[in-house]
Design a protein around this motif. Structure first.
Motif, PDB file in Angstrom:
ATOM      1  N   VAL A  12     127.534   8.106 -66.834  1.00  0.00           N
ATOM      2  CA  VAL A  12     128.416   7.121 -67.470  1.00  0.00           C
ATOM      3  C   VAL A  12     129.878   7.455 -67.190  1.00  0.00           C
ATOM      4  CG1 VAL A  12     129.183   6.187 -69.683  1.00  0.00           C
ATOM      5  CG2 VAL A  12     126.756   6.538 -69.269  1.00  0.00           C
ATOM      6  N   LEU A  32     136.079   2.251 -72.180  1.00  0.00           N
ATOM      7  CA  LEU A  32     135.659   3.473 -72.868  1.00  0.00           C
ATOM      8  C   LEU A  32     135.855   3.358 -74.373  1.00  0.00           C
ATOM      9  CD1 LEU A  32     134.664   6.375 -72.807  1.00  0.00           C
ATOM     10  CD2 LEU A  32     136.998   7.116 -72.279  1.00  0.00           C
ATOM     11  N   CYS A  35     133.190   1.292 -75.686  1.00  0.00           N
ATOM     12  CA  CYS A  35     131.934   2.062 -75.633  1.00  0.00           C
ATOM     13  C   CYS A  35     131.793   2.944 -76.867  1.00  0.00           C
ATOM     14  CB  CYS A  35     131.886   2.912 -74.373  1.00  0.00           C
ATOM     15  SG  CYS A  35     131.532   2.010 -72.853  1.00  0.00           S
ATOM     16  N   SER A  38     130.970   0.739 -79.826  1.00  0.00           N
ATOM     17  CA  SER A  38     129.579   0.312 -79.693  1.00  0.00           C
ATOM     18  C   SER A  38     128.620   1.442 -80.033  1.00  0.00           C
ATOM     19  CB  SER A  38     129.318  -0.183 -78.266  1.00  0.00           C
ATOM     20  OG  SER A  38     130.152  -1.268 -77.940  1.00  0.00           O
ATOM     21  N   ALA A  39     128.970   2.656 -79.654  1.00  0.00           N
ATOM     22  CA  ALA A  39     128.126   3.809 -79.971  1.00  0.00           C
ATOM     23  C   ALA A  39     128.043   4.029 -81.476  1.00  0.00           C
ATOM     24  CB  ALA A  39     128.677   5.057 -79.275  1.00  0.00           C
ATOM     25  N   MET A 349     121.065  -1.663 -77.203  1.00  0.00           N
ATOM     26  CA  MET A 349     121.663  -0.329 -77.090  1.00  0.00           C
ATOM     27  C   MET A 349     120.742   0.733 -77.675  1.00  0.00           C
ATOM     28  SD  MET A 349     125.575  -1.170 -78.260  1.00  0.00           S
ATOM     29  CE  MET A 349     126.576  -2.391 -77.395  1.00  0.00           C
ATOM     30  N   CYS A 366     127.099   3.204 -74.877  1.00  0.00           N
ATOM     31  CA  CYS A 366     128.026   3.323 -73.743  1.00  0.00           C
ATOM     32  C   CYS A 366     127.521   2.547 -72.521  1.00  0.00           C
ATOM     33  CB  CYS A 366     128.227   4.784 -73.385  1.00  0.00           C
ATOM     34  SG  CYS A 366     129.070   5.752 -74.665  1.00  0.00           S
ATOM     35  N   TRP A 369     127.444  -1.476 -73.141  1.00  0.00           N
ATOM     36  CA  TRP A 369     128.768  -2.121 -73.160  1.00  0.00           C
ATOM     37  C   TRP A 369     129.413  -2.083 -71.775  1.00  0.00           C
ATOM     38  CZ3 TRP A 369     130.720  -5.546 -76.197  1.00  0.00           C
ATOM     39  CH2 TRP A 369     132.043  -5.933 -75.987  1.00  0.00           C
ATOM     40  N   PHE A 370     129.244  -0.982 -71.075  1.00  0.00           N
ATOM     41  CA  PHE A 370     129.780  -0.916 -69.713  1.00  0.00           C
ATOM     42  C   PHE A 370     129.175  -2.023 -68.851  1.00  0.00           C
ATOM     43  CE2 PHE A 370     129.504   0.413 -65.309  1.00  0.00           C
ATOM     44  CZ  PHE A 370     130.809   0.799 -65.042  1.00  0.00           C
TER      45      PHE A 370
END
Length: 431
Positions: A12, A32, A35, A38-39, A349, A366, A369-370
């Motif tokens: 990642v 980032l 990310c 989102s995490a 996710m 991560c 979302w990326f």
């Protein structure tokens, strides 16, 4: 975390580094930061599903409550609105609280033959009184400079406080919802939480006296410096010359790095607490309830109470993420909360990373979302590469170009199918 998990995270970082070199470091750090948020959302869902087996389909409602908290905490109060309609609004909310309290009292104290009609009469009377106070107060508040304010505002505190308050508000709402719905079966619980989420988002969208509704709340204060202030600093010129970038680009990059450090600190705290909880006797008990609730209940465990704990904790984490998201955007846009779309995204996710594994939830947040961000430019590149031999304006080429943005939805569905077929336990399975 095993060596395989470390390799995944390294991959990642390698992808983000490639975005930095090929596009820009501003884009890379922007991805980032999202990310990390989102995490954190994925960790909240993992506490509910991975620990306790609770299917919450109303995630975005609690994220929206966190975003609302950021507005109510950080925006300066609109004194004219408070003066003209604040008293009536406070009185209507007091009537609502008294009505709810009276209903609980009646349900506990009165016997069955009279209880139903007493609840109906108290509810009707409370509704009529509250409506007579609420509607005039809302109209008065929304009439105060509707182009710029038209709402009560907030408390004018530093917005970073809203991260904790957003978690507390989401946890309080989750406790109330959990007391009503956690006795339901899994499929009914999903329907109930989705419906309640829609109600929360509808309130945020249409109650203009509270959130300005679809007019949005913009210009929220930041916990990090502004680009304008950084540009005026003398050392930034030396730094931009050293990096070979413009002043504005360097200032924007520094702001994103500041957000990154804040978000990374929050993620580290939540991750540490989640890991300690998972490995504690409480975590082992939650997994036992998840795997066989009847056996756990036979051993004397209060399953409903423990489910409520996991539900409240997971929603609190989602509320923190929602406040962080609004802080990063600098605005609250109620119309941007799509319960079905983003709830699905967060679930992908957790499934991709590995439900029941906190590191897997972070990894899944991560990666997804990326891919969600980069799939669109990749789709345009792929379409142009495939249709290169065709003439411009040809119907097939134009059709594919117009629909290239849908690549991200196709990609999410494909990822979910592939993971469920070849890695049903996720990239980093639960140990």
């Amino acid at each position: 975390m095993k060596r395989r998990g470390i390799l995944y995270f390294a991959g990642v970082l390698l992808l983000l580094t490639g975005v930095g070199w090929m596009q820009s470091w501003n884009v890379a750090f922007g991805i980032l930061n999202m990310c990390l948020i989102s995490a954190i959302m994925a960790l909240g869902v993992n506490i509910q599903w991975g620990y306790a087996g609770l299917f919450n389909a109303g995630i975005m409602g609690f994220v929206a409550l966190g975003g609302l908290s950021a507005v109510l905490v950080s925006v300066m109060p609109v004194r004219e609105a408070w003066a003209i309609g604040g008293g009536g609004m406070a009185a209507s909310l007091l009537v609502l609280a008294v009505t709810v309290g009276a209903i609980f009292f009646i349900r506990k104290r009165l016997s069955s033959p009279f209880r139903f009609w007493a609840v109906v009469l108290v509810s009707l009377a409370g509704f009529l009184v509250m409506r007579s106070l609420y509607l005039p107060a809302a109209e008065l508040i929304e009439s105060i400079n509707p182009a710029q304010t038209g709402f009560l505002g907030g408390f004018g505190l530093p917005i970073i406080f809203s991260w904790m308050i957003g978690g507390a508000v989401a946890a309080g709402a989750a406790w109330l919802i959990g007391k009503l719905s956690l006795g339901l079966r899994a499929d009914y619980l999903a329907i109930a939480t989705l419906g309640i989420s829609e109600i929360i988002i509808a309130i945020i969208k249409y109650e203009e006296w509270l959130t300005r509704g679809v007019k949005n709340v913009t210009g929220l204060p930041r916990p990090v410096p502004y680009e304008v202030d950084l540009v005026e600093a003398g050392w930034l010129l030396d730094l931009s010359q050293y990096l070979g970038t413009g002043l504005t680009e360097t200032a924007s990059l520094l702001v994103k790095i500041c957000y990154f450090l804040l978000f990374l600190g929050v993620l580290a705290i939540i991750m540490t607490l989640s890991e300690r909880a998972l490995k504690s006797p409480w975590g082992r008990m939650m997994r036992a309830i998840r795997d066989n609730r009847d056996a756990a209940s036979a051993m004397g465990k209060d399953v409903t109470s423990r489910h409520l704990q996991a539900f409240v904790l997971g929603c609190a984490v989602c509320g923190i993420a929602g406040a962080m998201l609004v802080t990063l955007d600098g605005q609250l846009v109620p119309a941007s909360y799509f319960p079905l779309r983003y709830t699905f995204l967060i679930w992908v996710m957790v499934i991709l990373g590995g439900s029941g594994n906190n590191w897997g939830a972070v990894l899944g947040g991560c990666i997804i979302w990326f891919l969600w961000i980069e799939a669109e430019p990749l789709g345009y590149w792929l379409v142009h590469a495939i249709t290169f031999p065709l003439e411009d304006g040809y119907w097939l080429k134009q059709h594919l170009v117009d629909n290239a943005a849908q690549t991200r939805l196709i990609l999410m569905g494909a990822i979910l199918l592939i993971v469920m077929r070849f890695a049903p336990k996720g990239l980093i399975p639960e140990r």
